[in-house]
Design an enzyme around this catalytic site. Sequence first.
Site, PDB file in Angstrom:
ATOM      1  N   GLU A   1      10.257 -86.244  34.110  1.00  0.00           N
ATOM      2  CA  GLU A   1       8.862 -85.776  33.316  1.00  0.00           C
ATOM      3  C   GLU A   1       9.267 -84.370  33.190  1.00  0.00           C
ATOM      4  OE1 GLU A   1       6.195 -83.861  32.429  1.00  0.00           O
ATOM      5  OE2 GLU A   1       5.035 -84.178  34.138  1.00  0.00           O
TER       6      GLU A   1
ATOM      7  N   CYS B   1       2.644 -78.364  31.863  1.00  0.00           N
ATOM      8  CA  CYS B   1       3.819 -79.267  30.952  1.00  0.00           C
ATOM      9  C   CYS B   1       3.163 -79.763  29.815  1.00  0.00           C
ATOM     10  CB  CYS B   1       4.466 -80.326  31.768  1.00  0.00           C
ATOM     11  SG  CYS B   1       3.336 -81.454  32.642  1.00  0.00           S
TER      12      CYS B   1
HETATM   13  P1  TAP Z   1      13.257 -76.400  37.221  1.00  0.00           P
HETATM   14  O1  TAP Z   1      14.357 -75.223  37.387  1.00  0.00           O
HETATM   15  O2  TAP Z   1      13.265 -77.444  36.300  1.00  0.00           O
HETATM   16  O3  TAP Z   1      12.683 -76.570  38.566  1.00  0.00           O
HETATM   17  C1  TAP Z   1      12.033 -77.835  38.903  1.00  0.00           C
HETATM   18  C2  TAP Z   1      12.515 -78.186  40.204  1.00  0.00           C
HETATM   19  O4  TAP Z   1      13.900 -78.544  40.241  1.00  0.00           O
HETATM   20  C3  TAP Z   1      12.361 -77.291  41.501  1.00  0.00           C
HETATM   21  O5  TAP Z   1      11.939 -77.968  42.487  1.00  0.00           O
HETATM   22  C4  TAP Z   1      13.796 -76.829  41.445  1.00  0.00           C
HETATM   23  O6  TAP Z   1      14.124 -76.022  42.629  1.00  0.00           O
HETATM   24  C5  TAP Z   1      14.483 -78.002  41.166  1.00  0.00           C
HETATM   25  N1  TAP Z   1      16.019 -77.763  40.837  1.00  0.00           N
HETATM   26  C6  TAP Z   1      16.626 -76.643  40.166  1.00  0.00           C
HETATM   27  N2  TAP Z   1      17.821 -77.063  39.787  1.00  0.00           N
HETATM   28  C7  TAP Z   1      18.227 -78.202  40.480  1.00  0.00           C
HETATM   29  C8  TAP Z   1      19.379 -78.902  40.502  1.00  0.00           C
HETATM   30  N3  TAP Z   1      20.549 -78.383  40.059  1.00  0.00           N
HETATM   31  N4  TAP Z   1      19.303 -80.133  41.256  1.00  0.00           N
HETATM   32  C9  TAP Z   1      18.235 -80.372  41.901  1.00  0.00           C
HETATM   33  N5  TAP Z   1      16.983 -79.850  41.689  1.00  0.00           N
HETATM   34  C10 TAP Z   1      17.063 -78.698  40.836  1.00  0.00           C
HETATM   35  O7  TAP Z   1      11.880 -75.286  36.510  1.00  0.00           O
HETATM   36  P2  TAP Z   1      11.457 -74.078  37.017  1.00  0.00           P
HETATM   37  O8  TAP Z   1      12.758 -73.051  37.075  1.00  0.00           O
HETATM   38  O9  TAP Z   1      10.576 -74.115  37.948  1.00  0.00           O
HETATM   39  O10 TAP Z   1      10.936 -73.465  35.490  1.00  0.00           O
HETATM   40  C11 TAP Z   1      11.672 -73.126  34.306  1.00  0.00           C
HETATM   41  C12 TAP Z   1      11.146 -73.702  33.063  1.00  0.00           C
HETATM   42  O11 TAP Z   1      10.817 -75.125  33.210  1.00  0.00           O
HETATM   43  C13 TAP Z   1       9.569 -73.202  32.945  1.00  0.00           C
HETATM   44  O12 TAP Z   1       9.357 -72.114  32.667  1.00  0.00           O
HETATM   45  C14 TAP Z   1       9.091 -74.236  32.146  1.00  0.00           C
HETATM   46  O13 TAP Z   1       9.484 -74.119  30.959  1.00  0.00           O
HETATM   47  C15 TAP Z   1       9.846 -75.409  32.745  1.00  0.00           C
HETATM   48  N6  TAP Z   1       8.891 -76.361  33.659  1.00  0.00           N
HETATM   49  C16 TAP Z   1       8.370 -77.530  33.172  1.00  0.00           C
HETATM   50  C17 TAP Z   1       7.580 -78.337  34.122  1.00  0.00           C
HETATM   51  C18 TAP Z   1       6.830 -79.353  33.855  1.00  0.00           C
HETATM   52  S1  TAP Z   1       5.709 -80.015  34.565  1.00  0.00           S
HETATM   53  N7  TAP Z   1       7.378 -80.173  32.748  1.00  0.00           N
HETATM   54  C19 TAP Z   1       7.350 -77.568  35.513  1.00  0.00           C
HETATM   55  C20 TAP Z   1       7.887 -76.557  35.861  1.00  0.00           C
HETATM   56  C21 TAP Z   1       8.502 -75.792  34.932  1.00  0.00           C
HETATM   57  P3  TAP Z   1      13.997 -74.499  42.565  1.00  0.00           P
HETATM   58  O14 TAP Z   1      12.451 -74.197  42.511  1.00  0.00           O
HETATM   59  O15 TAP Z   1      14.665 -74.181  43.986  1.00  0.00           O
HETATM   60  O16 TAP Z   1      14.612 -73.884  41.774  1.00  0.00           O
END
Ligand code: TAP
Length: 487
Positions: free
Chosen positions: A257, A291
């Site tokens: 998602e 999101c």
């Molecule tokens: P992501 O980097 O995608 O983080 C989401 C989850 O994935 C976190 O638990 C993160 O851990 C983990 N993760 C990161 N790198 C990973 C890897 N290589 N392998 C496995 N898991 C990994 O999102 P973010 O940095 O929190 O936000 C960046 C952007 O993503 C936001 O600005 C937004 O545009 C988007 N975002 C979208 C959503 C939804 S609901 N679609 C939610 C959040 C963010 P860590 O937190 O420890 O990095």
Amino acid sequence: MTDTLTPIRPGTLIINGEAVDAASGRTFTTMNPATEEPLVAVAEAGAEDVDRAVKAARAAFESGPWPKMKPAERQKALFRLGDLILAHGDELARLETLDNGKPIFESRQIDVPMVANCFHYFAGWATKLAGETLPVNPAFFTYTLREPLGVVGAIIPWNFPMIMVGWKAAPALAAGNCVILKPAELTPLTAIRIAELALEAGLPAGVFNVLPGKGSVAGEAMVRHPGVDKITFTGSTEVGRHIMKTAADTLKKVTLELGGKSPNIVFADADLDQAVRGAMNGIFYGKGEVCAAGSRLLVESSVHDEFVGRLAERAQKIQPADPLDPKSRLGALVSQAQMEKVLGYVETGTKEGATLVAGGRRQPVNGKGWFVQATVLDRVENTMRVAQEEIFGPVLSVIRFDDVEDAVRKANDIVYGLAAGVWTRDVKKAHAVARRLQAGTVWINAYNFYDAAMPFGGTKASGFGRDLGPESLREYSQVKSVWVSIE
Ligand code: TAP
């Protein structure tokens, strides 16, 4: 508003029913976005801890009491967890608000009931997951069994740290799996607390494990681990793509998602008062760190000027406020980096030619915090970066359209396909447009409604698979065909 309640306990890992430190002894500090002050130290899981959790979850799945429990007993335990979440609603809401910066109104009135709703709803499914008897050949009794996958790794983001526990863990557990959940590093506290409540509710040790830590370390180790059968992920499209590639090595199933840049379409024949409120709710709920946020507002040209005027006036009235104040409706962004990213997009938008009609600045509360004003960018072209990229903050991009064709074309002209809104009094138009929109969810004369019974997920670069509803149970179970010769 000063927070005078009990101090927050340091965060631990939850492995095999116990609160433990990381094998390395490492910790990280989680911050309060509203005060820019450290909240508490949290154990930081590494690859060794992932391995410990996988061993515990596999043992619980293969030989623990969980698979031997009657579905009705699993149902009771999950239902009790829903009750316990409601009973600890004040505590969980406060933790969520301190960790994430969202208004306490949202944590208490929306997030807590939603998580409880997930556990209550999916508890009911534990006794209703059935196979089929299929008429194949008179010489055989042929039937299917619906079985759990095994160990599910859930990786969740920081925008809805508590709700995501419900969306991911509740259906996976109801289907009979064991779960290892990695909360986002920025917001680990409520997931840890819910795992403690799960033990109190009677979930056996090893069934629900929580590993706070870095995505690039703990998350990556979960995705690579051969003992994990499935990864369910919510987060950015970029990390989702990486997870899918990495999971291919061990042929794990994945549900993704991902991001969105959802169109919220206002036709001239809409109830404009209702549509203004819907546009505001679509972008400013959850500080726009949602999101499915209706971050591209498409407005029909004939009402554009009037509509944007009303919207800008209302947006200017929403002031960022202390998230612990029950009256606050716009909290702090989750981190300094996120705030800078969002403000960077406002600058990009104005350089691209958009007009700032509300907000656009950082606005500290009591001199502190990563707060950004409710922001509206008008005269946005659908090709601009602020129309095509996920900003993930309280920033609305307003785009004009001329007629239904133009609206649908602009709405779909984007890589994402998560959600959409349609505002019109014309019933035929509403349904016809809903069919043509490339989105996993369409709200008509409404925005940002969710329920445990209603599937949610995306298409295109917003991912695939569904959270919630009966659909989500298919993501956490598989079918076995059994042939019994009776001749
Ligand atoms: P992501 O980097 O995608 O983080 C989401 C989850 O994935 C976190 O638990 C993160 O851990 C983990 N993760 C990161 N790198 C990973 C890897 N290589 N392998 C496995 N898991 C990994 O999102 P973010 O940095 O929190 O936000 C960046 C952007 O993503 C936001 O600005 C937004 O545009 C988007 N975002 C979208 C959503 C939804 S609901 N679609 C939610 C959040 C963010 P860590 O937190 O420890 O990095």
